[in-house]
Design an enzyme around this catalytic site. Sequence first.
Site, mmCIF file in Angstrom:
data_model
loop_
_atom_site.group_PDB
_atom_site.id
_atom_site.type_symbol
_atom_site.label_atom_id
_atom_site.label_comp_id
_atom_site.label_asym_id
_atom_site.label_seq_id
_atom_site.Cartn_x
_atom_site.Cartn_y
_atom_site.Cartn_z
ATOM 1 N N THR A 1 0.877 -1.172 0.000
ATOM 2 C CA THR A 1 0.000 0.000 0.000
ATOM 3 C C THR A 1 0.912 1.219 0.000
ATOM 4 O O THR A 1 2.074 1.121 0.393
ATOM 5 C CB THR A 1 -0.874 0.037 1.271
ATOM 6 O OG1 THR A 1 0.009 0.153 2.388
ATOM 7 C CG2 THR A 1 -1.710 -1.207 1.409
ATOM 8 N N GLU B 1 -5.670 -3.942 -1.057
ATOM 9 C CA GLU B 1 -6.025 -5.068 -0.184
ATOM 10 C C GLU B 1 -7.181 -5.907 -0.725
ATOM 11 O O GLU B 1 -7.469 -6.978 -0.203
ATOM 12 C CB GLU B 1 -6.439 -4.553 1.202
ATOM 13 C CG GLU B 1 -5.325 -3.995 2.051
ATOM 14 C CD GLU B 1 -5.096 -2.499 1.852
ATOM 15 O OE1 GLU B 1 -5.395 -2.002 0.744
ATOM 16 O OE2 GLU B 1 -4.635 -1.841 2.779
ATOM 17 N N LYS C 1 -15.728 16.575 10.760
ATOM 18 C CA LYS C 1 -16.754 16.497 11.803
ATOM 19 C C LYS C 1 -17.121 17.909 12.233
ATOM 20 O O LYS C 1 -16.326 18.601 12.858
ATOM 21 C CB LYS C 1 -16.230 15.691 12.988
ATOM 22 C CG LYS C 1 -16.438 14.217 12.808
ATOM 23 C CD LYS C 1 -16.298 13.486 14.113
ATOM 24 C CE LYS C 1 -16.584 12.008 13.871
ATOM 25 N NZ LYS C 1 -15.957 11.148 14.831
ATOM 26 N N TRP D 1 -21.169 14.556 10.366
ATOM 27 C CA TRP D 1 -20.128 14.343 9.370
ATOM 28 C C TRP D 1 -20.474 15.032 8.045
ATOM 29 O O TRP D 1 -21.610 14.989 7.594
ATOM 30 C CB TRP D 1 -19.951 12.846 9.103
ATOM 31 C CG TRP D 1 -19.274 12.136 10.238
ATOM 32 C CD1 TRP D 1 -18.926 12.670 11.436
ATOM 33 C CD2 TRP D 1 -18.887 10.759 10.261
ATOM 34 N NE1 TRP D 1 -18.331 11.717 12.217
ATOM 35 C CE2 TRP D 1 -18.293 10.531 11.534
ATOM 36 C CE3 TRP D 1 -18.963 9.716 9.360
ATOM 37 C CZ2 TRP D 1 -17.787 9.289 11.906
ATOM 38 C CZ3 TRP D 1 -18.466 8.485 9.727
ATOM 39 C CH2 TRP D 1 -17.875 8.267 10.984
HETATM 40 P P1 ADP Z 1 -3.495 3.906 -1.637
HETATM 41 O O1 ADP Z 1 -4.338 5.066 -2.103
HETATM 42 O O2 ADP Z 1 -3.211 3.929 -0.175
HETATM 43 O O3 ADP Z 1 -2.372 3.570 -2.527
HETATM 44 P P2 ADP Z 1 -5.241 2.094 -2.839
HETATM 45 O O4 ADP Z 1 -4.745 2.466 -4.149
HETATM 46 O O5 ADP Z 1 -5.405 0.689 -2.498
HETATM 47 O O6 ADP Z 1 -4.378 2.646 -1.722
HETATM 48 O O7 ADP Z 1 -6.541 2.932 -2.626
HETATM 49 C C1 ADP Z 1 -7.642 2.479 -1.923
HETATM 50 C C2 ADP Z 1 -8.497 3.626 -1.513
HETATM 51 O O8 ADP Z 1 -8.819 4.477 -2.602
HETATM 52 C C3 ADP Z 1 -9.835 3.207 -0.953
HETATM 53 O O9 ADP Z 1 -9.741 2.799 0.380
HETATM 54 C C4 ADP Z 1 -10.657 4.473 -1.128
HETATM 55 O O10 ADP Z 1 -10.422 5.402 -0.099
HETATM 56 C C5 ADP Z 1 -10.102 5.050 -2.404
HETATM 57 N N1 ADP Z 1 -10.964 4.696 -3.532
HETATM 58 C C6 ADP Z 1 -10.825 3.700 -4.396
HETATM 59 N N2 ADP Z 1 -11.799 3.720 -5.310
HETATM 60 C C7 ADP Z 1 -12.604 4.752 -5.000
HETATM 61 C C8 ADP Z 1 -13.798 5.297 -5.565
HETATM 62 N N3 ADP Z 1 -14.362 4.811 -6.655
HETATM 63 N N4 ADP Z 1 -14.343 6.368 -4.945
HETATM 64 C C9 ADP Z 1 -13.787 6.909 -3.835
HETATM 65 N N5 ADP Z 1 -12.662 6.449 -3.278
HETATM 66 C C10 ADP Z 1 -12.076 5.382 -3.850
#
Ligand code: ADP
Length: 543
Positions: A186, A331, A440, A445
């Site tokens: 990640t 994940e 918040k 929220w």
């Molecule tokens: P990182 O951004 O930490 O590299 P990831 O690429 O795995 O991790 O991103 C996952 C996160 O991206 C999700 O937990 C969510 O917050 C955000 N995300 C993914 N797809 C969407 C979506 N369609 N709309 C809003 N947020 C999204």
Amino acid sequence: MYGLMSERPLLISSLLEHAARYHGNTEIISSDSDSNITRSNYKKVNTRAKKIAQALLKLGAQKSDTIATMAWSNVRHYELYFGVSGIGSICHTINPRLFPEQLIFIINDAKDKFLFIDIDFIPLIESLISKISIIKKIIVLCDKDQMPKSSIIKNLICYEELLDKENGKFEWPTFDERTASSLCYTSGTTGNPKGVLYGHRSTVIHAFAAAAPDAMNLSAKDVIMPIAPMFHANAWAIPYVTTMVGAKLVLPGRNLDGKSVQGLIESECVTFTAAVPTIWLMLFEYLEQSGKKLETLKSCVVGGSACPRFMMEKFYEKYGVEVLHCWGMTETSPIGTINRPLPKHKGQNFAERLDIAVKQGRPVYGVEIKIADENGITLPNNGKDFGNLWIRGPWICSGYLNIENSETHGEDDWFLTGDVATIDPDGFMQITDRTKDVIKSGGEWISSIEIENFAVGHSSVMEAGVIGVFHPKWDERPLLILVKNENSEVTKEEILEFLKDKIASWWMPDDVVFVDSLPHTATGKIQKLVLREQFKDYKLEVG
Ligand code: ADP
């Protein structure tokens, strides 16, 4: 029990073996850093992946060894996906955009034994090499005459020379489908990145689910271009899905600007693609300047960040492209939910359809989701209550590499995503925010994502970020931070007026500021953490 179906394992190598046999001449192409095109096909890739397997075994690679790649989305990188996993080793795709300390951490944490690297990244790895103890050999993804000389890294190996020594006469070994196949970290917005380990079984069943009609709806007739890089969540696993269905695969390499993306869509007749919203904003800008179209493109996945309504409208109304809104994480392999209409939505007009399409969608078969409050009590699926989003399923991680008792993994295989969401009675999930980004205000929220999505719908706005800033009465209030489109002028008052009938009055940002650019993560998302740091001393005018 006697007579039960065979237990032939679901192995990643079987995806390529099938494609080579039944779609052998179907092309896999990639664009390099100078936009030169390399053309291969499934048959050739299978033979070359087998040569990698033979070479790796000679170099001493063993089952469950971790073998790293640091490369753009290109054919050689694709060959490695199969050559490495095919012998039971773990293909660790390193994201070169991570910070140097993070790169050192993940290479050591993963215990990478070999590293395959694009020439572009040699200087980067030279700067880290003294702190990486484990890597035994570094193989450069190039021809013999392109081999760089390095005074810092001794004994670099040339990829093509390595392959030339092998004959490709090799049978993919059979082993337990529960063997680890690949590893992604990640991006670690807080703390060190965490390793997510995929398996052969999880990858293959995820590919079945992703290709299905109510998911990505992919077939051998498609031409598929994943734009999410191969070093980020395995290009959203699209290379595996494409191989399963035997479609033509287009790998865009390093250049993801609007001109390059449009050029590849047009020249390779791409029908399906996938990327984060930032990529589409760059594409739109180019299309508007050049007057070009997206004639062959039928549908595209938007994920990684929320897809704003205006983006769906523009894709469909101006370019005839259907947007599939997806939500997922490193994940979750990555598909968690995908947005497709239900039979009851037949006959809806486009505006009605959009009200639902802006949600992140419903779980595909295999995935279960729920929302719960801080105490873990499940909340109703009424489209209004929002809470922490949990997910489980056979391609959702059960823990992180080398981390025991991760706090985000609960009982009964549930994984706490770090997102806050609503789920409506039909199962459509909508992300409100990341848990740490939620604003918040007076105990209620406010969704920063929703405000951002409306703000970017204004014709003078290029990008929008909303954060919570301190307020003496309400604890936090939203601050809207905007980047204007080139040559556009717009005032704070005009923006607030534009938002007036779109969001609840108590969600209205208390202030609007204009900046030249917003900070982005390695994967093109707005870095809220950095933004909050930049505006930590910001004082709202409190009347
Ligand atoms: P990182 O951004 O930490 O590299 P990831 O690429 O795995 O991790 O991103 C996952 C996160 O991206 C999700 O937990 C969510 O917050 C955000 N995300 C993914 N797809 C969407 C979506 N369609 N709309 C809003 N947020 C999204």
